[in-house]
Design a protein around this motif. Structure first.
Motif, short mmCIF file in Angstrom:
data_model
loop_
_atom_site.label_atom_id
_atom_site.label_comp_id
_atom_site.label_asym_id
_atom_site.label_seq_id
_atom_site.Cartn_x
_atom_site.Cartn_y
_atom_site.Cartn_z
N ALA A 174 0.83 -1.43 0.11
CA ALA A 174 -0.07 0.09 -0.05
C ALA A 174 1.04 1.26 0.12
O ALA A 174 1.94 1.24 0.30
N ARG A 175 0.19 2.36 -0.46
CA ARG A 175 0.77 3.58 -0.36
C ARG A 175 0.37 4.59 0.49
O ARG A 175 -0.74 4.75 0.78
N SER A 202 -3.52 9.83 3.79
CA SER A 202 -4.27 8.70 2.69
C SER A 202 -3.48 7.43 2.81
O SER A 202 -2.37 7.30 3.22
N TYR A 203 -4.58 6.36 2.29
CA TYR A 203 -4.00 5.19 2.06
C TYR A 203 -4.59 4.37 0.72
O TYR A 203 -5.87 4.67 0.44
N ASN A 204 -3.55 3.94 -0.05
CA ASN A 204 -3.85 3.62 -1.38
C ASN A 204 -3.45 2.18 -1.87
O ASN A 204 -2.40 2.13 -1.47
N LYS A 205 -4.49 1.17 -1.96
CA LYS A 205 -3.74 -0.08 -2.39
C LYS A 205 -5.07 -0.56 -3.28
O LYS A 205 -6.12 -0.35 -3.10
N THR A 240 -8.10 1.26 -4.46
CA THR A 240 -9.03 2.16 -3.76
C THR A 240 -8.26 2.83 -2.58
O THR A 240 -6.98 2.13 -2.13
N SER A 241 -8.91 3.91 -2.54
CA SER A 241 -7.77 4.93 -1.51
C SER A 241 -9.06 5.49 -0.58
O SER A 241 -9.98 5.74 -0.68
N GLU A 244 -9.01 8.64 2.25
CA GLU A 244 -8.38 10.08 2.58
C GLU A 244 -9.04 10.59 3.73
O GLU A 244 -10.27 10.95 3.90
#
Length: 204
Positions: free
Chosen positions: A84-85, A104-107, A110-111, A113
């Motif tokens: 994840a980012r 923010s969490y992006n994987k 799907t993200s 914020e």
């Protein structure tokens, strides 16, 4: 050729700006100055610094005239974790002494914020439905709701619609170097007006 003064104020430039960039010890640095209209005694200044090695961005906004005054500062740190980012973006407004942070969490398309300050919070859930379509509803602590839909048009072009009930419908159309923004205020189910702006990015 000849130059003649004009009495048509609307024909004069609305703003004039310039930008300079360089690299120093692994940091990409850029500074942008903008003057409003023909008033060259005051300038809006933006300074950006980014370091790809540590995945860190710094941003500063200031004004310069009789002196130099910092208006806003922020930093963005990005981390890769378990596929994840994650990004952390603290921001501080020097003029109003207001601070907030954007997490923010992006994987996997799907993200999530989260934007939080002492007085207000909001959360946005963004989902990439397919290669061309993305939807993102936002809920705020004051009860406001908005819905964003982005449609990819190919060649990095896109159309984005954002609906805020009882507020406005905003459309942004990006076509190469051109960007058109259309704002339509909403009162109930009625559109009460239309505001249009068009700009073009020019690279030197």
């Amino acid at each position: 050729a000849s130059a003649r003064p004009t009495s048509d104020i609307a024909s004069l430039p609305k703003n004039v700006w310039g930008k300079a960039s360089t690299n120093l010890n692994g940091w990409g640095l850029s500074a942008r100055a903008e003057f409003q209209g023909t008033d060259f005694t005051n300038a809006g200044i933006e300074v950006d610094a980014n370091n790809e090695d540590v995945d860190l961005d710094l941003h500063l906004e200031a004004s310069a005239g009789n002196g130099f005054s910092v208006n806003r500062v922020e930093a963005t740190k990005r981390i890769d974790a378990d596929g994840a980012r994650v990004s952390i973006n603290p921001r501080y407004n020097v003029e109003t002494e207001e601070a907030d942070v954007v997490l923010s969490y992006n994987k996997d398309g799907t993200s999530i914020e989260l934007t939080a300050s002492q007085d207000a919070q909001s959360v946005t859930l963004s989902r990439q439905i397919d290669d061309d379509n993305r939807v993102a509803p936002t809920l705020a602590s004051n009860g406001d709701v908005s819905l964003e839909w982005e449609r990819a048009l190919g060649d990095d072009n896109s159309l984005t619609a954002t609906l805020k009930p009882n507020d406005a419908l905003n459309l942004e159309w990006k076509d190469s170097a051109w960007t058109a923004n259309i704002n339509m205020p909403i009162d109930g189910t009625d559109i009460t007006g239309t505001n249009v702006s068009i700009k073009r990015e020019v690279q030197f």
